[in-house]
Design a protein around this motif. Structure first.
Motif, short mmCIF file in Angstrom:
data_model
loop_
_atom_site.label_atom_id
_atom_site.label_comp_id
_atom_site.label_asym_id
_atom_site.label_seq_id
_atom_site.Cartn_x
_atom_site.Cartn_y
_atom_site.Cartn_z
N VAL A 163 -16.48 25.71 9.48
CA VAL A 163 -17.28 26.72 10.17
C VAL A 163 -16.36 27.88 10.54
N TRP A 199 -11.58 28.89 13.37
CA TRP A 199 -12.35 28.02 12.49
C TRP A 199 -12.34 26.59 13.02
N ASN A 257 -14.80 22.56 12.29
CA ASN A 257 -15.52 21.79 11.28
C ASN A 257 -16.88 21.35 11.80
N VAL A 258 -17.74 20.97 10.86
CA VAL A 258 -19.06 20.45 11.19
C VAL A 258 -19.31 19.22 10.32
N TRP A 277 -20.62 19.79 15.63
CA TRP A 277 -19.33 20.47 15.50
C TRP A 277 -18.21 19.57 16.00
N GLU A 316 -20.55 30.71 16.30
CA GLU A 316 -20.75 30.91 14.87
C GLU A 316 -21.52 32.22 14.67
#
Length: 756
Positions: free
Chosen positions: A117, A140, A142-143, A150, A167
């Motif tokens: 993300v 940045w 992650n998802v 998240w 985001e």
């Protein structure tokens, strides 16, 4: 200082390529200098007064609002990854501070369940007034592809247990790789020294001889024997043990404070919080610590005080007196503030030492209270509740016959409970008092612990002073919103006691703001009010506008960015209505706000032109009250299966009108409102009911067996009590109830102002 590269090796200016942070990666909120300088970067932290600031701060809105510099498509608070989340990741994944871009890519490439993300992390400047200055850092994370949850794996300072992530849909979160420049290397070195002052480079890390970043503040940072600060995912007990050992050798535990250069001795067993899960009354619970030799560091220079000496003072303080059960403060975070703080932090430690050492109070009690209250309030405003709590504890020990410190400590516990409840994080960190590591616990467990502790302190305050009105208000409110065992009966017993002590006149009528001269009854005849007659006469116009608004929402296309119709809001999300957010026991309570927070909500009002005209023309007691901050005019929407807990409104200077707009079911079918001990009543479309919401009331809208589930909708309008003498006076609270004039009754009891 040797600069850390994205792979844990040394980085060289002009050679090493990566996603290097630069000045363009930091954006300030409106009204701040366009370039974020070192002063600002060194004062960043999680937004204070969260989550209220999300809807209240114009500065934050200028940054992440729909028309802000980085318009947000999704905003969420990311906590520390949970053990369950870490178990889904592969072993041996190394992640490094200040390299969120590379960390997110590395995590995604190593696990098929993760995606990257690209967005921003948003901080508030702690050196500026609350809610006025924010900074976004390109970031940045992650998802999880399956759940959409998240996860942020980049190491962060332990003081940042939560991170506000944004985001964006405009692509501004993207970043290109580049070769390290001198400017970027200096920025990285500065951020590393500020955020991770005890960071140590990996052992035998290759260092390019040509690297110009070899010193910070004139001190050589080259080392061949120090260990890395890196997160490493673990999937079994053996690897977790290795990771703990590695972090311990580096001088920083996995969740330790940046200031914690000296590790705390480990005990065999920590305080078992599980025994508090089902307690009925925690008033007699107390922290038990082992006896230990104690040297009080009074007058000792800050740099000469060890962390062990510092923590022993607080352990001794919290076991000095028969206190109600007291959740352990975050000594790790407090130590960091002390070690790098100023005179305020030194004053707190000195006062604790004098209290533990039984030194006589140097000032008169009232003078001491006044001087320390300003320090306590300052800490509370900076979201440093644990240190504020310690001032309250010192006050409790110093002045055992004064109820105010007990009440203040209850308020702070309540605030910490609310912060966790509304944070959105599934788990929060629970500190321990005996030196063992903090543990992550579910929010529900944390809130249960802190709310019960708050209840215990309010109870103790009332034992000391049975006439303390704020303690009754907060104790009853805390019990209503958290519902401990037997709470409803105890609320009424407390109300009876309050009536006997002259706080209120009726056990059913318990508003924080109370005007003694007003006649009171639970229900009023709607036909007596011209406002209600006009609403009923114009019902069809109001209904048609509401139906047209709902149809716009139903038919709105997700891809149509030109349609800016605002959706239904959750009650409790907007400023001034936080106390309403805790009333929903089940289902969902939503709203279309028209007149709230002292203004006309124009983004909604444009879809209800005739309704607004009718209200402004014929319902001036309602709009006038709203403009004075004493009430709202909203469409109140309940989904099937919704129940609102029994509660009292904030003031008896107002009444409440409900105009039935959509009423799918009758009282007999499970759609009703109960006020005081009177028989429950239902709603009818096109008809008004009027009641005094300062009396205890609850609302029920049960599910039906019909496959078509329709919402119950009323136009809710608070309006001035007909006998109130200070209508439309901006100073109506102060003029009518001097005792509670300084309290924002709309936010009671969740975040009550502390008592001086």
């Amino acid at each position: 200082m040797v600069l850390l590269g994205p792979d844990g090796t040394g980085a060289t200016v002009g050679q090493t390529e990566s996603y290097w942070l630069c000045s363009d990666d930091f954006l300030p909120s409106e009204g701040q200098p366009s370039v974020v300088d070192r002063v600002a970067l060194g004062a960043l932290g999680f937004p204070r007064n969260w989550p209220q600031t999300y809807s209240q701060s114009a500065a934050l809105k200028s940054l992440i609002g729909k028309k802000g510099r980085i318009p947000a498509s999704r905003v969420a608070v990311a906590g520390v990854p949970t053990p369950e989340e870490m178990a889904r990741l592969p072993q041996g994944l190394k992640l490094w501070p200040l390299h969120s871009f590379s960390n997110a890519e590395r995590a995604a490439s190593s696990s098929s369940c993760l995606r990257v993300v690209q967005g921003w992390a948003v901080y508030e400047r702690s050196d500026q007034p609350t809610g006025t200055s924010f900074v976004a850092e390109r970031y940045w994370w992650n998802v999880f592809s399956d759940s959409g949850a998240w996860i942020d794996l980049t190491p962060r300072p332990s003081g940042w247990q939560q991170l506000l992530l944004v985001e964006v849909s405009d692509g501004s979160g993207a970043k290109q790789r580049s070769v390290l420049t001198v400017a970027s290397s200096e920025l990285h070195a500065f951020l590393l020294s500020k955020r991770f002052p005890d960071f140590r480079m990996p052992q035998q890390m290759p260092i390019a001889a040509s690297s110009p970043i070899s010193k910070v503040n004139g001190t050589s940072q080259h080392s061949k024997t120090q260990q890395p600060l890196a997160k490493e995912t673990v999937c079994n007990e053996a690897s977790q043990s290795k990771e703990t050992t590695r972090h311990a050798e580096s001088g920083i535990s996995k969740n330790s404070s940046p200031a914690a250069a000296k590790s705390t001795p480990q005990k065999n067993k920590g305080l078992d919080y599980s025994k508090f899960d089902n307690i009925e009354d925690s008033d007699d619970e107390k922290i038990v610590a082992k006896p230990m030799p104690l040297t009080l560091p009074i007058g000792v220079p800050r740099e000469a005080v060890t962390r062990d000496e510092y923590e022993k003072v607080w352990r001794a303080l919290l076991t000095k007196r028969d206190l109600p059960f007291t959740p352990a403060p975050d000594l790790e975070q407090m130590w960091g503030y002390y070690k790098y703080g100023g005179t305020d932090e030194q004053a707190l430690l000195d006062q604790a030492c004098e209290c533990v050492g039984n030194f006589p109070l140097r000032l008169e009690p009232e003078d001491w209270k006044n001087k320390t209250y300003s320090l306590t309030k300052k800490l509370e405003m900076e979201s440093r509740e644990d240190e504020a709590r310690m001032w309250a504890i010192i006050g409790i020990i110093r002045m055992p016959k004064d109820a105010d410190p007990l009440y203040n400590h209850g308020v702070l516990l309540n605030k910490m409970c609310d912060k966790a409840k509304f944070s959105g994080a599934p788990k929060v960190r629970l500190p321990s008092l005996d030196g063992t590591e903090s543990k992550l616990v579910p929010v529900e467990q944390y809130c249960s612990l802190f709310s019960r502790a708050a209840i215990a302190y309010y109870r103790r305050a009332l034992k000391v002073d049975p006439k303390q009105r704020p303690a009754y208000i907060n104790l009853i409110g805390c019990m209503e919103r958290n519902e401990p065992s037997g709470w409803y009966q105890e609320v009424h017993e407390l109300a009876v006691s309050a009536v006997k002590n002259g706080i209120w006149y009726n056990m059913w009528q318990r508003p924080p703001h109370f005007v003694t001269s007003l006649a009171a009854k639970p229900w009023h005849d709607a036909g007596e009010f011209e406002m209600c007659r006009q609403l009923e006469q114009n019902y069809q116009v109001i209904r048609d506008e509401y139906d047209a608004y709902i149809n716009r929402l139903i038919n709105r296309k997700d891809w149509d960015d030109s349609d800016t119709t605002p959706g239904l809001g959750d009650v409790g999300d907007r400023p001034g209505a936080l106390h309403d957010g805790g009333l929903t026991k089940s289902g969902k309570w939503k709203e279309v706000p028209l007149f709230t927070n002292c203004t006309l909500q124009r983004e909604y009002a444009e879809y209800f032109p005739e309704t607004v005209r009718i209200l402004q023309t014929h319902c001036r007691d309602a709009t006038g009250l709203a403009f004075c901050g004493g009430g709202d005019v909203i469409f109140s929407v309940l989904t099937p299966g919704t129940r609102l807990r029994p509660h009292c409104g904030p003031s008896n200077a107002r009444l409440t009108c409900h105009l039935g707009v959509r009423v799918p079911r009758t009282r007999q079918q499970g759609s009703f409102i109960r006020v005081a001990a009177d028989e429950a009543r239902g709603w009818e479309e096109g008809r008004c009911i009027v009641f005094d919401d300062s009396f205890e009331h609850e609302v029920v809208y049960d599910k039906s067996e019909s496959p078509i589930l329709e919402d119950r909708v009323v136009l809710l309008a608070n309006f001035w009590h007909p006998d109130f003498a200070f209508k439309n006076d901006p100073q109506w609270r102060e003029r009518s109830d001097e005792m509670m004039a300084s309290l924002d009754v709309e936010s009671l009891p969740q975040t009550a102002v502390m008592k001086t």
